[in-house]
Design an enzyme around this catalytic site. Sequence first.
Site, PDB file in Angstrom:
ATOM      1  N   CYS A 263       0.865  -1.183   0.000  1.00 43.71           N
ATOM      2  CA  CYS A 263       0.000   0.000   0.000  1.00 43.71           C
ATOM      3  C   CYS A 263       0.901   1.232   0.000  1.00 43.71           C
ATOM      4  CB  CYS A 263      -0.952  -0.007   1.181  1.00 43.71           C
ATOM      5  SG  CYS A 263      -0.134  -0.084   2.798  1.00 43.71           S
ATOM      6  N   THR A 264       0.335   2.400   0.147  1.00 47.79           N
ATOM      7  CA  THR A 264       1.098   3.640  -0.010  1.00 47.79           C
ATOM      8  C   THR A 264       2.238   3.759   0.993  1.00 47.79           C
ATOM      9  OG1 THR A 264      -0.921   4.716  -0.779  1.00 47.79           O
ATOM     10  CG2 THR A 264       0.934   6.147  -0.202  1.00 47.79           C
TER      11      THR A 264
END
Length: 301
Positions: A175-176
Amino acid sequence: MYTIAALYHFTRFADPADLKPALLDLCLAQGVKGTLLLAKEGINGTIAGPRAGIDAVLAHIRALPGCSDLEWKEATSDHPPFGKMKVRLKQEIVTMGQPDVDPRARVGHYVEPEDWNDLIRSDDVVLIDTRNDYEVAIGTFEGAIDPMTESFRDFPAWWEANKERFHNKRVAMFCTGGIRCEKSTNYLLGQGVEDVYHLKGGILRYLEEVPAENSTWQGECFVFDNRVSVGHGLVEGPHELCHGCRRPILPEDRNRPEYEHGVSCHLCIDETSEADKMRFRERQKQIALARARGEDHLATH
Protein backbone atom coordinates in the site's frame (compact mmCIF):
# COMPACT_ATOMS: atom_id res chain seq x y z
CA MET A 1 10.92 24.47 1.41
CA TYR A 2 8.30 22.43 3.27
CA THR A 3 9.11 19.18 5.06
CA ILE A 4 6.40 16.52 4.75
CA ALA A 5 6.13 13.73 7.32
CA ALA A 6 3.83 10.73 6.79
CA LEU A 7 3.37 8.67 9.93
CA TYR A 8 1.30 6.02 11.67
CA HIS A 9 1.64 3.98 14.82
CA PHE A 10 -0.57 1.32 16.36
CA THR A 11 -0.71 1.50 20.14
CA ARG A 12 -3.43 1.80 22.76
CA PHE A 13 -4.72 5.22 23.81
CA ALA A 14 -7.10 5.15 26.78
CA ASP A 15 -8.83 8.37 25.71
CA PRO A 16 -7.71 9.89 22.39
CA ALA A 17 -9.83 12.99 23.03
CA ASP A 18 -7.48 13.93 25.88
CA LEU A 19 -4.56 14.03 23.44
CA LYS A 20 -6.16 16.25 20.81
CA PRO A 21 -5.96 19.78 22.32
CA ALA A 22 -2.22 19.81 23.06
CA LEU A 23 -1.37 18.19 19.73
CA LEU A 24 -3.47 20.65 17.73
CA ASP A 25 -2.17 23.66 19.67
CA LEU A 26 1.43 22.61 19.07
CA CYS A 27 0.89 22.13 15.33
CA LEU A 28 -0.73 25.56 15.03
CA ALA A 29 2.03 27.22 17.05
CA GLN A 30 4.72 25.59 14.90
CA GLY A 31 3.13 26.46 11.56
CA VAL A 32 2.47 22.80 10.78
CA LYS A 33 -0.51 21.85 8.62
CA GLY A 34 -2.09 18.59 7.50
CA THR A 35 -4.31 15.94 9.05
CA LEU A 36 -3.73 13.67 12.03
CA LEU A 37 -6.21 10.96 13.03
CA LEU A 38 -6.46 9.79 16.63
CA ALA A 39 -8.27 6.64 17.73
CA LYS A 40 -7.98 4.16 20.56
CA GLU A 41 -5.83 2.04 18.26
CA GLY A 42 -3.23 4.76 17.59
CA ILE A 43 -2.33 7.70 15.35
CA ASN A 44 -2.10 8.19 11.58
CA GLY A 45 -1.63 11.14 9.26
CA THR A 46 0.51 13.41 7.13
CA ILE A 47 1.77 16.83 8.16
CA ALA A 48 3.91 19.49 6.52
CA GLY A 49 5.69 22.63 7.62
CA PRO A 50 9.07 24.11 8.49
CA ARG A 51 11.80 21.67 9.53
CA ALA A 52 11.83 22.86 13.13
CA GLY A 53 8.05 22.65 13.38
CA ILE A 54 7.93 19.08 12.07
CA ASP A 55 10.67 18.07 14.50
CA ALA A 56 8.73 19.56 17.41
CA VAL A 57 5.50 17.78 16.48
CA LEU A 58 7.24 14.44 15.94
CA ALA A 59 8.95 14.76 19.33
CA HIS A 60 5.56 15.42 20.93
CA ILE A 61 4.01 12.37 19.26
CA ARG A 62 6.92 10.13 20.27
CA ALA A 63 6.28 11.16 23.88
CA LEU A 64 2.68 9.90 23.72
CA PRO A 65 1.91 6.56 25.44
CA GLY A 66 3.40 3.67 23.46
CA CYS A 67 4.77 5.88 20.65
CA SER A 68 8.47 6.05 21.53
CA ASP A 69 9.37 3.86 18.53
CA LEU A 70 7.29 5.89 16.06
CA GLU A 71 8.57 5.72 12.48
CA TRP A 72 7.77 8.15 9.69
CA LYS A 73 8.65 8.90 6.09
CA GLU A 74 9.74 12.32 4.88
CA ALA A 75 9.63 14.23 1.62
CA THR A 76 9.91 17.88 0.62
CA SER A 77 7.83 20.26 -1.45
CA ASP A 78 8.43 23.81 -2.64
CA HIS A 79 4.76 24.68 -2.16
CA PRO A 80 2.45 24.08 0.84
CA PRO A 81 0.93 20.58 0.61
CA PHE A 82 -1.95 21.44 2.97
CA GLY A 83 -4.11 24.48 3.63
CA LYS A 84 -4.93 23.98 7.30
CA MET A 85 -4.32 21.76 10.31
CA LYS A 86 -6.86 19.16 11.44
CA VAL A 87 -6.71 16.67 14.30
CA ARG A 88 -9.66 14.32 14.08
CA LEU A 89 -11.02 11.70 16.45
CA LYS A 90 -11.92 8.42 14.73
CA GLN A 91 -13.01 4.88 15.53
CA GLU A 92 -10.07 3.56 13.47
CA ILE A 93 -6.93 5.27 12.17
CA VAL A 94 -7.45 3.38 8.90
CA THR A 95 -10.97 2.10 8.44
CA MET A 96 -11.35 -1.60 7.69
CA GLY A 97 -14.47 -2.30 9.73
CA GLN A 98 -13.11 -5.52 11.24
CA PRO A 99 -13.20 -5.26 15.06
CA ASP A 100 -11.08 -8.38 15.57
CA VAL A 101 -8.17 -7.07 13.48
CA ASP A 102 -5.31 -5.92 15.72
CA PRO A 103 -1.90 -5.29 14.12
CA ARG A 104 -0.34 -5.06 17.57
CA ALA A 105 -0.89 -8.80 17.96
CA ARG A 106 0.75 -9.96 14.72
CA VAL A 107 1.32 -8.89 11.13
CA GLY A 108 2.88 -10.39 8.03
CA HIS A 109 6.61 -10.63 7.34
CA TYR A 110 8.13 -7.23 6.57
CA VAL A 111 10.10 -7.14 3.32
CA GLU A 112 12.73 -4.45 2.77
CA PRO A 113 12.47 -2.50 -0.51
CA GLU A 114 15.75 -3.95 -1.81
CA ASP A 115 14.39 -7.50 -1.35
CA TRP A 116 10.91 -6.82 -2.75
CA ASN A 117 11.60 -7.52 -6.43
CA ASP A 118 12.99 -10.98 -5.74
CA LEU A 119 9.97 -11.90 -3.63
CA ILE A 120 7.27 -10.77 -6.05
CA ARG A 121 8.97 -12.47 -9.00
CA SER A 122 8.70 -15.86 -7.28
CA ASP A 123 6.30 -18.26 -9.00
CA ASP A 124 4.57 -19.22 -5.75
CA VAL A 125 3.82 -15.61 -4.73
CA VAL A 126 0.62 -13.73 -5.49
CA LEU A 127 0.92 -9.93 -5.32
CA ILE A 128 -2.08 -7.89 -4.12
CA ASP A 129 -2.51 -4.12 -4.17
CA THR A 130 -4.60 -3.17 -1.12
CA ARG A 131 -5.30 0.41 -2.23
CA ASN A 132 -8.46 1.87 -3.71
CA ASP A 133 -9.29 1.66 -7.40
CA TYR A 134 -8.54 5.32 -8.19
CA GLU A 135 -5.09 4.95 -6.62
CA VAL A 136 -4.26 1.78 -8.55
CA ALA A 137 -5.41 3.43 -11.79
CA ILE A 138 -2.35 5.70 -11.96
CA GLY A 139 0.31 3.21 -10.88
CA THR A 140 1.07 -0.18 -9.35
CA PHE A 141 3.68 -2.94 -9.30
CA GLU A 142 4.18 -5.12 -12.32
CA GLY A 143 1.93 -8.19 -12.09
CA ALA A 144 -0.10 -6.94 -9.11
CA ILE A 145 -3.73 -7.95 -8.66
CA ASP A 146 -6.13 -5.01 -8.39
CA PRO A 147 -9.12 -5.89 -6.13
CA MET A 148 -10.94 -2.85 -7.63
CA THR A 149 -12.21 -1.78 -4.23
CA GLU A 150 -13.72 1.66 -3.70
CA SER A 151 -12.61 1.73 -0.06
CA PHE A 152 -10.49 -0.34 2.31
CA ARG A 153 -13.71 -1.55 3.95
CA ASP A 154 -14.37 -3.57 0.77
CA PHE A 155 -11.18 -5.61 1.03
CA PRO A 156 -12.42 -8.36 3.40
CA ALA A 157 -15.41 -9.09 1.14
CA TRP A 158 -13.14 -9.19 -1.91
CA TRP A 159 -10.81 -11.62 -0.16
CA GLU A 160 -13.69 -13.87 0.89
CA ALA A 161 -14.94 -14.01 -2.70
CA ASN A 162 -11.51 -14.69 -4.22
CA LYS A 163 -9.45 -16.56 -1.63
CA GLU A 164 -9.73 -19.94 -3.36
CA ARG A 165 -7.74 -18.51 -6.27
CA PHE A 166 -4.76 -18.15 -3.97
CA HIS A 167 -4.80 -21.55 -2.29
CA ASN A 168 -1.26 -22.79 -1.52
CA LYS A 169 0.24 -19.46 -2.55
CA ARG A 170 2.35 -17.07 -0.57
CA VAL A 171 0.69 -13.66 -0.43
CA ALA A 172 2.60 -10.38 -0.79
CA MET A 173 0.72 -7.13 -0.19
CA PHE A 174 1.53 -3.44 -0.50
CA CYS A 175 0.00 0.00 0.00
CA THR A 176 1.10 3.64 -0.01
CA GLY A 177 2.92 3.90 3.30
CA GLY A 178 2.30 0.56 5.00
CA ILE A 179 -0.64 1.18 7.32
CA ARG A 180 -3.29 -0.67 5.31
CA CYS A 181 -1.00 -3.69 5.08
CA GLU A 182 -0.64 -3.77 8.86
CA LYS A 183 -4.36 -4.51 9.00
CA SER A 184 -4.72 -6.57 5.82
CA THR A 185 -1.88 -8.95 6.72
CA ASN A 186 -3.28 -9.38 10.24
CA TYR A 187 -6.65 -10.10 8.66
CA LEU A 188 -5.24 -12.75 6.29
CA LEU A 189 -3.32 -14.44 9.10
CA GLY A 190 -6.59 -14.61 11.01
CA GLN A 191 -8.17 -16.21 7.95
CA GLY A 192 -5.62 -19.03 8.04
CA VAL A 193 -3.17 -17.83 5.38
CA GLU A 194 0.23 -19.00 6.57
CA ASP A 195 2.76 -17.06 4.47
CA VAL A 196 1.91 -13.35 4.29
CA TYR A 197 4.37 -10.59 3.41
CA HIS A 198 4.18 -6.82 3.08
CA LEU A 199 6.45 -4.09 1.76
CA LYS A 200 8.11 -2.30 4.68
CA GLY A 201 7.50 1.43 4.44
CA GLY A 202 5.11 0.92 1.55
CA ILE A 203 5.38 2.20 -1.99
CA LEU A 204 6.80 5.52 -0.82
CA ARG A 205 9.87 3.95 0.74
CA TYR A 206 10.34 1.71 -2.31
CA LEU A 207 10.25 4.71 -4.66
CA GLU A 208 12.67 6.56 -2.40
CA GLU A 209 15.24 3.76 -2.11
CA VAL A 210 15.05 1.63 -5.27
CA PRO A 211 16.59 3.20 -8.41
CA ALA A 212 14.22 3.58 -11.35
CA GLU A 213 16.36 1.32 -13.51
CA ASN A 214 15.91 -1.55 -11.02
CA SER A 215 12.26 -0.88 -10.24
CA THR A 216 9.21 -3.01 -10.94
CA TRP A 217 6.90 -0.07 -10.18
CA GLN A 218 4.88 1.22 -13.12
CA GLY A 219 3.34 4.70 -13.17
CA GLU A 220 2.86 7.14 -10.30
CA CYS A 221 1.90 6.73 -6.64
CA PHE A 222 -1.16 8.67 -5.45
CA VAL A 223 -0.57 10.67 -2.26
CA PHE A 224 -3.11 12.36 -0.02
CA ASP A 225 -1.85 15.93 -0.24
CA ASN A 226 -1.53 18.69 -2.81
CA ARG A 227 1.29 16.89 -4.62
CA VAL A 228 -1.37 14.35 -5.79
CA SER A 229 1.22 11.89 -7.11
CA VAL A 230 4.93 11.07 -6.85
CA GLY A 231 7.34 8.95 -8.85
CA HIS A 232 10.79 7.51 -8.29
CA GLY A 233 12.84 9.54 -5.86
CA LEU A 234 9.52 10.91 -4.56
CA VAL A 235 9.61 13.52 -7.32
CA GLU A 236 6.23 15.21 -7.67
CA GLY A 237 4.25 13.74 -10.55
CA PRO A 238 2.07 15.32 -13.25
CA HIS A 239 -1.31 14.44 -11.77
CA GLU A 240 -3.78 16.90 -10.31
CA LEU A 241 -7.13 16.41 -8.59
CA CYS A 242 -10.55 16.75 -10.10
CA HIS A 243 -12.24 18.68 -7.31
CA GLY A 244 -15.58 17.27 -8.34
CA CYS A 245 -14.69 13.67 -7.43
CA ARG A 246 -11.24 13.95 -5.79
CA ARG A 247 -9.72 11.50 -8.28
CA PRO A 248 -6.34 12.08 -9.95
CA ILE A 249 -6.30 13.27 -13.55
CA LEU A 250 -3.55 14.28 -15.96
CA PRO A 251 -3.12 17.82 -17.32
CA GLU A 252 -4.31 16.71 -20.76
CA ASP A 253 -7.56 15.47 -19.21
CA ARG A 254 -8.49 19.11 -18.69
CA ASN A 255 -8.89 19.37 -22.46
CA ARG A 256 -11.64 16.75 -22.53
CA PRO A 257 -15.19 18.01 -23.07
CA GLU A 258 -16.30 16.45 -19.77
CA TYR A 259 -13.90 18.58 -17.75
CA GLU A 260 -15.14 21.63 -15.87
CA HIS A 261 -12.81 23.02 -13.23
CA GLY A 262 -14.00 22.12 -9.75
CA VAL A 263 -17.13 20.46 -11.13
CA SER A 264 -16.45 17.34 -13.22
CA CYS A 265 -14.02 15.27 -15.25
CA HIS A 266 -14.27 12.30 -17.62
CA LEU A 267 -14.28 9.97 -14.61
CA CYS A 268 -17.21 11.53 -12.76
CA ILE A 269 -19.30 13.40 -15.34
CA ASP A 270 -22.06 10.76 -15.19
CA GLU A 271 -21.83 10.16 -11.44
CA THR A 272 -23.32 13.43 -10.22
CA SER A 273 -26.67 15.10 -10.80
CA GLU A 274 -27.16 18.53 -12.31
CA ALA A 275 -28.04 19.77 -8.82
CA ASP A 276 -24.67 18.47 -7.58
CA LYS A 277 -22.90 20.25 -10.42
CA MET A 278 -24.68 23.50 -9.58
CA ARG A 279 -23.45 23.17 -5.99
CA PHE A 280 -19.92 22.53 -7.19
CA ARG A 281 -20.07 25.61 -9.44
CA GLU A 282 -21.20 27.74 -6.52
CA ARG A 283 -18.37 26.30 -4.42
CA GLN A 284 -15.84 27.27 -7.10
CA LYS A 285 -17.33 30.75 -7.25
CA GLN A 286 -16.90 31.16 -3.48
CA ILE A 287 -13.32 29.85 -3.68
CA ALA A 288 -12.51 32.39 -6.39
CA LEU A 289 -14.05 35.22 -4.38
CA ALA A 290 -12.11 34.19 -1.26
CA ARG A 291 -8.85 34.11 -3.20
CA ALA A 292 -9.58 37.54 -4.66
CA ARG A 293 -9.84 38.80 -1.08
CA GLY A 294 -6.58 37.08 -0.17
CA GLU A 295 -8.35 34.56 2.04
CA ASP A 296 -8.43 30.77 2.23
CA HIS A 297 -11.70 28.96 1.60
CA LEU A 298 -12.51 25.79 3.57
CA ALA A 299 -13.33 23.88 0.37
CA THR A 300 -9.71 24.17 -0.76
CA HIS A 301 -8.37 22.22 2.23
